[in-house]
Structure formats: structure tokens, C-alpha cells
Write a protein that holds these residues in place. Structure first.
Motif, PDB file in Angstrom:
ATOM      1  N   ASP A 137     -55.487  49.300  77.640  1.00 30.70           N
ATOM      2  CA  ASP A 137     -54.103  49.694  77.903  1.00 30.70           C
ATOM      3  C   ASP A 137     -53.266  49.433  76.652  1.00 30.70           C
ATOM      4  O   ASP A 137     -52.715  48.350  76.486  1.00 30.70           O
ATOM      5  CB  ASP A 137     -53.583  48.875  79.098  1.00 30.70           C
ATOM      6  N   ILE A 195     -53.727  55.328  84.438  1.00 26.82           N
ATOM      7  CA  ILE A 195     -52.933  54.881  85.570  1.00 26.82           C
ATOM      8  C   ILE A 195     -51.489  55.336  85.382  1.00 26.82           C
ATOM      9  O   ILE A 195     -50.888  55.050  84.363  1.00 26.82           O
ATOM     10  CB  ILE A 195     -52.969  53.348  85.681  1.00 26.82           C
ATOM     11  N   ARG A 198     -45.537  54.349  82.454  1.00 26.15           N
ATOM     12  CA  ARG A 198     -46.929  54.781  82.515  1.00 26.15           C
ATOM     13  C   ARG A 198     -47.704  53.751  81.739  1.00 26.15           C
ATOM     14  O   ARG A 198     -47.541  53.612  80.550  1.00 26.15           O
ATOM     15  CB  ARG A 198     -47.113  56.158  81.874  1.00 26.15           C
ATOM     16  N   SER A 199     -48.534  53.005  82.449  1.00 26.98           N
ATOM     17  CA  SER A 199     -49.172  51.884  81.783  1.00 26.98           C
ATOM     18  C   SER A 199     -50.135  52.354  80.705  1.00 26.98           C
ATOM     19  O   SER A 199     -50.427  51.637  79.777  1.00 26.98           O
ATOM     20  CB  SER A 199     -49.907  51.022  82.797  1.00 26.98           C
ATOM     21  N   GLY A 200     -50.666  53.577  80.822  1.00 24.92           N
ATOM     22  CA  GLY A 200     -51.629  54.036  79.827  1.00 24.92           C
ATOM     23  C   GLY A 200     -52.984  53.402  80.013  1.00 24.92           C
ATOM     24  O   GLY A 200     -53.903  53.644  79.242  1.00 24.92           O
ATOM     25  N   ALA A 219     -44.921  48.832  82.447  1.00 24.78           N
ATOM     26  CA  ALA A 219     -44.471  50.078  81.829  1.00 24.78           C
ATOM     27  C   ALA A 219     -44.441  51.215  82.833  1.00 24.78           C
ATOM     28  O   ALA A 219     -45.105  51.183  83.871  1.00 24.78           O
ATOM     29  CB  ALA A 219     -45.393  50.434  80.664  1.00 24.78           C
TER      30      ALA A 219
END
Lengths: 304, 290
Positions: free
Chosen positions: A189, A302, B90-92, B88
Motif C-alpha cells: 500500500d 482496495i 483510496r488506500s491503494g 486514505a
């Protein structure tokens, strides 16, 4: 395999080579295991963070490095023990990885060019420079063995290379151990890691340099074109067998060792190039994992 | 922290920010303060400067004008000391990553730990506590790829909580979550508030989401480049929302369950000028006027 396998009596060539010509072939296996272990440790991160194209970019830089070796008149040292020539090539690869790391970090911050664009530029640029330098230096000394450079060679690995492979693997393993938490967070992430104070540019650079280092070590055995297979196939296969990162990393290392040892045996038996033989075994492992492993969704992120 | 009751958890004075080469500022003279233990929802349309404001508060964006103090410290220092946790928009994060929710929270707890050291027992306890606080212990061992959007969100909130922050930032926490999930988010917010000392900064562009969580918000700040409103949810008017969102939001506005003025909102203004002078408070509930 008819016509390609030459057996002496009833004995399999690998066993005979390792017993009666052990001094020649044992270092290849010893080096191969070191290369496989570290490739396997890095491979899951390469697959998850989609760095295989970067690996290709870095390994192709070796071609440019080989051109520099030719221009410097070091081609004669490229056989067994020729660490100087490979040192020049290694420096080119590591410099390319560093450059890709710095430029992609900067472009990411400015939102301009994508990673792929930079890698594409570095890849073709290195190939072009290599080809020009080789052409310019042709006729002025011994010719470069392109087949060895592109596909690897067993005879290029002796005791010195085996020791070098283990030293490099230990260094890579130690750096990975020290940096593992930051690398895991970053690969899992990236924005989240940044919010937790991880220097993601540094994590990227460290992983890219480790990849470059690993590619340089693997290149001697597997060649420029196939070295990155070691950094992809074991990880891709392992990711289909487990939902736990520690298990994935361990299995990736195991698959890497099986792939390299199996590939070398195949190479000993068939006289096929070692790089190609290793890739064939790794692809078989991946094929089995695809058939029997769990399907994974690699592209998902996500959206919280 | 004895000074916690005196020092606001967040104090912003005259904050302006313009991105390089941008023709217009993203934030203009924003002033607000949040007391410890309060929940502030920052509401505004897309492009209103909400995320930029959050990045500044988190110490991830430099080059601003004005004063920003997080628990009396500069934003960067507060982040370095682990006083700010964030989730966040969009956590990514990769769904395919072979980790469980527990592993994800452990990442947050051990990110500063040298790679060769194992986490101490206390760290493991903190991870369990954080998962308990968001009621995510039941599915903490499941692979993250198998969790629902709402469950993932709770894992991410637990990851932010595990460093025991004083200020928790939730950027668009209900995006991509269905109506039932939004209800559960309101429960989560109420649950987090029970701990008292945690200050929460919520950022939302969806008024429906604000409506579902309004009961848990102590204050709402309406942002569109500048601050149009900063007070308790009951003080917000249809006109404020019309000005901020440039759209008649009366139906949603009624969903906020707050007292409406009864008047139809006037057409949105284009000058982003101030209004609503009645909400200009000296501290804690100040509204920036321009």
C-alpha cells in the motif's frame, strides 16, 4: 530428446559430471542454488508490485554494458574468472536501476511520465548504445560471444563465480532482512506507507537496486534475456499456493531452487543452454501452480 | 498530557495554498480549530481542496501560507511522533496481497521496527486492541481479498489506530460502501468517540454520508476553497449547502435531521464570498470569512 542426450554407459550425465568432473560442474550447481534462493525471495515482490518490466529494462542494460566492455577491450576477460568485464556490466545495470528509481520517483511526484515509459527508454537506449559500441569495436580484438551473453553459459561459472554468487546472495538477503518491513508496506500500500512515514522513494530504490544486483548475478548463468524469469516465475507460482506472505516467500525460494537445479540437470543432460533449461522447468512449476493453485486477483486495489 | 484541554487538537489560521503553475489557489484563508475529543466533518464538493487540506494537516504537503498546528506541533513533527493516524480515500492497497487483516494492522504497528527484530508482546496486544476497537477481530485472520468493503475499511481504521494517535483522519470513509455499510460506519464512529480523547477529522463529499454520520459529528465545516461554514450540524442552512455545492440539495439537507430555515435556497453564488455571519465564533467554532 533423441540425438541430444549422450549417455556414457547407463549413467546419467549429471551424476557422472558431478562425480568425475565435479570440479567443473559443482560450482555451477552451488552458484545456481545461491541465485535461486535470492531470486525466490525477491520474486513475490516483483510480481505483486509488477516490477518484471523493470527487471527486463535493467537486464537489457547489460547489453549496453557489454558494448562498453567491447569498447574498453575487455571482451577477452568475459570467460570464466572474467569478473572485470562483468563488473563493468554490473555497474551499468545497477546505474540503470538507480536511474529508473530516481526518475520514476520524480515523475510520480510531478505526475508526468509513467514507469513504463522510462523503462522503455532505458531498455532501447541501452540496446542501441550496446549495438553501436560493439559495431565500433568489431575487428579490433576478440568478438563478443553473444549467445553466452543472451542465454547464459555453464562454462562461464567456476569456483570464483560460485563464491561471488554466494557473497552477493548473502548481501541481498541481509539488505532484504533489514528493509523488509518498509518494502512489504510499500509493495502492499504505497500511499498508506507514505502516510505512515515510510520513505517510499527509498523503498523503491532499495528494491530496484536489489533486483539489479540479483539480475547481474543471475545473468552469468541464465543470460541477459532470461535472468528476469528467475525473478518472476517462482513468485507467480508461489502466490497461487498460499494466502500468507511468509509462506509465499518461502515457497518462492523453494520453487526457485527446484527450477534452477532441475534446469541445470536438464541442461547437463541435453546440452541445452542453462538459462533456457531453467526457464522451461520454472514454467512447468508455474503451469502446475496454475492448474492446482488458487486463482488470484492481482489487479485489485482496495477502494475504502 | 496536561495541556491537552487547552491546546486544540488542530488549529489552522489563515491557511492558503496554491499548487505550482495553478492559476487559482486551492485553499484560501481557511481558519478552523478542533478541540481534543471532537469529531469534525469537512464537507465539500470534489475539487474543493479537502484532500489538500488533509495532506497539509498530515505533513505531506509543504509550501502553504498560514499557520497549522497539530497538537501544538508542526504537522510533520506530529506525524513523526505518531500522533496522527489516517485512512486514505483510496488506500491503494492490493487485494491480491497475501496478508490477513491482522497482518495489515501489524504492518502499521511495526513499520519503524528494524527488520531483524520480532515485535514485542506489547505490540501484539496493541494490534489486538486496535482490531477490537473497530470490532474487526472476528475476521482479522481472513485474507484481505475475501473481506467486504466495510470490513476492509475497519481494518484500515485499526491500522491507523494501532499507533495510538491523538488525531485520526478519515478521508472519504464511506466511498464505495453501500447504505447498510454507511450505517455501520456511523456505529463505528460512535464507537471510536467512546474513547473520548481521540479527535477525528472526517472528510466527505457525499452529503448523504454526512447525514448518516451527522449524529456523531460535533461540528461540520463546509469547504469550497474557502471555509463557508464551521459550526455544529444544527446550525447549517440550506443556503450554505447550496453555496458550497452549487446545487439545490434540499432533499438531502432534510435528511440531515437538522433544523432548516424553511426558505428555499437562493441560487448559488459564484464569488465564493462569505455569508452566515451569525456563525462567526471566536474559537473552536470559528468560521472563516472573506
Amino acid at each position: 530428446m533423441r540425438g541430444t542426450i549422450t549417455r556414457t554407459g547407463d549413467r546419467v550425465r549429471t551424476i557422472e559430471y558431478l562425480t568425475s568432473h565435479g570440479s567443473i560442474y559443482a560450482p555451477v550447481l552451488v552458484a545456481g542454488i545461491a541465485i535461486a534462493l535470492t531470486s525466490g525471495l525477491l520474486a513475490p515482490f516483483v510480481v505483486l508490485k509488477r516490477l518484471s518490466f523493470i527487471g527486463h529494462g535493467v537486464s537489457h542494460t547489460a547489453f549496453g554494458g557489454a558494448g562498453l566492455v567491447a569498447a574498453l577491450g575487455l571482451i577477452g576477460t568475459m570467460g570464466q574468472g572474467g569478473l572485470l568485464a562483468y563488473g563493468v556490466i554490473a555497474l551499468c545495470c545497477i546505474a540503470a536501476a538507480g536511474m529508473i528509481g530516481v526518475l520514476t520517483a520524480r515523475s510520480g511526484a510531478e505526475g508526468r511520465l509513467s514507469d513504463d515509459t522510462f523503462i522503455g527508454i532505458v531498455l532501447v537506449g541501452a540496446m542501441a548504445v550496446g549495438a553501436i559500441l560493439m559495431k565500433m569495436s568489431s575487428g579490433s580484438g576478440p568478438m563478443l560471444d553473444l549467445e553466452t551473453l543472451l542465454f547464459g553459459s555453464i562454462v562461464a561459472i567456476g569456483p570464483t563465480e560460485a563464491i561471488a554468487a554466494w557473497v552477493c546472495s548473502i548481501v541481498i538477503g541481509l539488505v532484504l532482512l533489514i528493509e523488509r518491513r518498509r518494502i512489504v508496506f510499500w509493495t502492499f500500500d504505497e500511499p498508506g506507507a507514505r502516510a505512515f512515514g515510510v520513505n517510499t522513494d527509498r523503498a523503491r530504490l532499495v528494491l530496484l537496486l536489489l533486483l539489479a544486483f540479483q539480475i547481474v548475478v543471475a545473468m552469468r548463468l541464465a543470460g541477459v534475456l532470461l535472468a528476469t524469469a528467475l525473478l518472476v516465475a517462482p513468485g507467480a507460482a508461489a502466490l497461487r499456493t498460499s494466502d500468507r506472505l511468509a509462506q509465499v516467500v518461502n515457497r518462492s525460494a523453494l520453487f526457485g531452487v527446484i527450477g534452477v537445479v532441475g534446469g541445470l540437470v536438464l541442461s547437463f543432460e541435453t546440452d541445452w543452454p542453462p538459462g533456457a533449461s531453467i526457464v522451461v522447468v520454472l514454467l512447468l512449476i508455474f503451469g502446475v501452480s496454475v492448474i492446482f493453485g488458487k486463482p488470484r486477483k492481482i489487479e485489485g486495489v482496495i477502494a475504502s | 498530557m496536561s495541556g491537552a484541554s487547552v491546546e486544540p487538537a488542530l488549529r489552522i489560521r489563515g491557511l492558503s495554498f496554491t499548487y505550482p503553475r495553478a492559476a487559482q489557489s486551492t485553499l484560501e484563508s481557511v481558519s478552523l480549530s478542533v478541540q481534543p475529543g471532537e469529531v469534525l466533518a469537512i464537507v465539500g464538493p470534489n475539487g474543493a481542496g479537502k484532500t489538500t487540506l488533509l495532506r497539509i494537516v498530515q505533513g505531506l504537503q509543504e509550501g502553504y501560507r498560514g499557520e497549522v498546528r497539530v497538537l501544538g506541533l508542526s504537522p510533520g513533527e506530529a506525524r513523526r511522533r505518531g500522533l496522527v493516524g489516517s485512512v486514505a480515500q483510496r488506500s491503494g492497497a492490493m487485494l491480491a496481497y497475501p496478508v490477513s487483516g491482522h497482518d495489515v494492522v501489524m504492518m502499521g504497528a511495526t513499520v519503524g521496527l528494524p527488520g531483524w527484530r520480532s515485535p514485542a508482546a506489547g505490540v501484539r496486544e496493541r494490534v489486538i486492541d486496535a482490531l477490537e476497537r473497530v470490532d474487526a477481530l472476528r475476521y482479522a485472520d481472513a485474507p484481505i481479498g475475501t473481506l467486504s468493503g466495510g470490513q476492509l475499511q475497519r481494518i484500515m481504521v485499526a491500522r491507523a489506530l494501532v499507533i495510538e494517535p491523538k488525531l485520526l483522519i478519515l478521508d472519504e470513509p464511506t466511498v464505495g460502501i453501500d447504505a447498510a455499510g454507511q450505517e455501520r460506519f456511523a456505529d463505528l464512529l460512535a464507537r471510536l468517540k467512546e474513547h473520548g480523547n481521540l479527535t477525528i477529522l472526517l472528510v466527505m463529499h457525499d452529503l448523504r454520508a454526512v447525514a448518516s454520520g451527522a449524529a456523531s459529528c460535533d461540528r461540520i465545516a463546509c469547504l469550497r476553497r474557502s471555509l463557508h461554514f464551521h459550526d455544529t450540524p444544527s446550525g447549517i442552512t440550506a443556503q450554505v449547502l447550496a453555496d458550497v455545492f452549487e446545487h439545490d440539495l434540499s432533499p438531502i439537507f432534510r435528511g440531515l435531521h437538522i433544523e432548516a430555515s424553511g426558505e428555499q435556497p437562493r441560487p448559488p453564488r459564484t464569488d465564493q464570498g462569505s455569508h452566515d455571519a451569525g456563525h462567526d465564533h471566536a474559537d473552536g467554532g470559528s468560521c472563516a470569512h472573506h
